[in-house]
Motif scaffolding. Structure first.
Motif, short mmCIF file in Angstrom:
data_model
loop_
_atom_site.label_atom_id
_atom_site.label_comp_id
_atom_site.label_asym_id
_atom_site.label_seq_id
_atom_site.Cartn_x
_atom_site.Cartn_y
_atom_site.Cartn_z
N TYR A 177 0.88 -4.33 -13.50
CA TYR A 177 -0.41 -5.02 -13.63
C TYR A 177 -0.34 -6.06 -14.75
O TYR A 177 -0.76 -7.21 -14.56
N ILE A 178 0.19 -5.67 -15.90
CA ILE A 178 0.28 -6.60 -17.03
C ILE A 178 1.26 -7.72 -16.72
O ILE A 178 1.03 -8.89 -17.06
N GLN A 179 2.34 -7.39 -16.05
CA GLN A 179 3.32 -8.40 -15.64
C GLN A 179 2.65 -9.48 -14.78
O GLN A 179 2.90 -10.68 -14.97
N GLU A 180 1.77 -9.06 -13.89
CA GLU A 180 1.05 -10.01 -13.04
C GLU A 180 0.09 -10.87 -13.88
O GLU A 180 -0.07 -12.07 -13.63
N GLN A 181 -0.55 -10.25 -14.88
CA GLN A 181 -1.46 -11.01 -15.75
C GLN A 181 -0.69 -12.07 -16.52
O GLN A 181 -1.18 -13.20 -16.70
N PHE A 182 0.52 -11.75 -16.96
CA PHE A 182 1.34 -12.74 -17.67
C PHE A 182 1.79 -13.85 -16.72
O PHE A 182 1.90 -15.01 -17.12
N ARG A 183 2.06 -13.51 -15.47
CA ARG A 183 2.42 -14.54 -14.49
C ARG A 183 1.26 -15.53 -14.32
O ARG A 183 1.47 -16.75 -14.27
N GLN A 184 0.06 -15.00 -14.21
CA GLN A 184 -1.11 -15.86 -14.07
C GLN A 184 -1.33 -16.69 -15.33
O GLN A 184 -1.74 -17.85 -15.26
N LEU A 185 -1.05 -16.08 -16.47
CA LEU A 185 -1.20 -16.79 -17.74
C LEU A 185 -0.23 -17.97 -17.79
O LEU A 185 -0.60 -19.08 -18.21
N ASP A 186 1.00 -17.75 -17.34
CA ASP A 186 2.00 -18.82 -17.34
C ASP A 186 1.61 -19.96 -16.40
O ASP A 186 1.98 -21.12 -16.64
N SER A 187 0.90 -19.63 -15.34
CA SER A 187 0.47 -20.70 -14.42
C SER A 187 -0.56 -21.61 -15.07
O SER A 187 -0.67 -22.79 -14.74
#
Length: 251
Positions: A177-187
């Protein structure tokens, strides 16, 4: 014979703050209120005795000291009057080591806190923490497979079983879940995760220069993240640190 140096308001405030106004042995409040006024029920106790008897010198021979000057604040701790009296009479090696350890941990934590200002972190991580606190629903069921965990390979005996279990569960339940949040943050903010990971890794490296206990390091990293992001949820910040343990920036 050494003379007891009187403690001023500044020294009294430091000693009281160090133990959060509670006796570190019995947890009794060190300040009480009566008729609208506040009063002390504590004393500054010398951990290594101010004027040790010959028996105490033999008893404590070879024991570590927190400072050579027995009147230094490093060798003094706030105790309620009852615990102070019991600590001094009779003095035992076991109680000396216990109080030595309590004060040493206090001093270590204070030293670490002085470094918080020098180790900032990207503001964008606040979004991840906020999402974790407010947005993680019970319906989220994607978990990291247990065979993918690295914690058992990295944890040493200084990490208590209860903390190790909490970290393991947080990695399993929240990592993806956190990994996905960081992916969105990077976008939205390119390379933000890379910068955040470097900052966590740098502060971890700084802590390891003076601290060897993984238990203490985990606690200090969690508090640091809470303080530098202005987030009051230590639980959420602990989950983020668990993420970076799995991701190899920590331990």
């Amino acid at each position: 014979m050494a003379e007891r140096k009187p403690l001023g308001k500044h020294e009294n405030a430091i000693l009281l703050s160090e133990v959060d106004s509670l006796c570190p042995i019995c947890a009794k409040p060190l300040i009480y209120e009566k008729k609208g006024r506040k009063y002390k029920r504590w004393e500054g106790a010398h951990i290594y005795p101010l004027n040790p008897t010959e028996e105490e010198k033999k008893l404590l021979k070879g024991e570590k000291k927190l400072h050579e000057d027995v009147n230094h604040l490093n060798n003094i701790i706030a105790l309620c009057r009852d615990c102070h009296k019991e600590f001094d009479n009779p003095r035992t090696v076991e109680e000396y080591r216990e109080l030595f350890s309590i004060k040493k941990n206090i001093l270590s934590k204070n030293e670490t806190r002085t470094k918080y200002h020098d180790h900032h972190i990207e503001n964008e991580i606040k979004e991840v923490i906020t999402t974790l606190v407010e947005g993680f629903g019970e319906g989220y069921s994607q978990q990291l497979e247990m065979n993918a965990l690295r914690l058992d390979e990295k944890a040493d005996k200084s990490l208590t079983p209860i903390t190790k279990r909490r970290i393991r569960n947080e990695i399993r339940d929240y990592y993806l879940y956190i990994q996905e949040q960081f992916r969105q943050l990077d976008s939205n903010y390119p390379q933000s995760f890379h910068r955040i990971a470097l900052q966590v890794s740098l502060f971890y490296s700084t802590l390891t220069k003076t601290e060897t206990s993984q238990e203490v390091i985990y606690t200090q990293l969690t508090e640091w993240l809470s303080k530098v992001t202005g987030n009051s949820s230590l639980g959420a910040c602990g989950i983020i640190i668990s993420f970076f343990i799995q991701n190899c920036e920590v331990f």
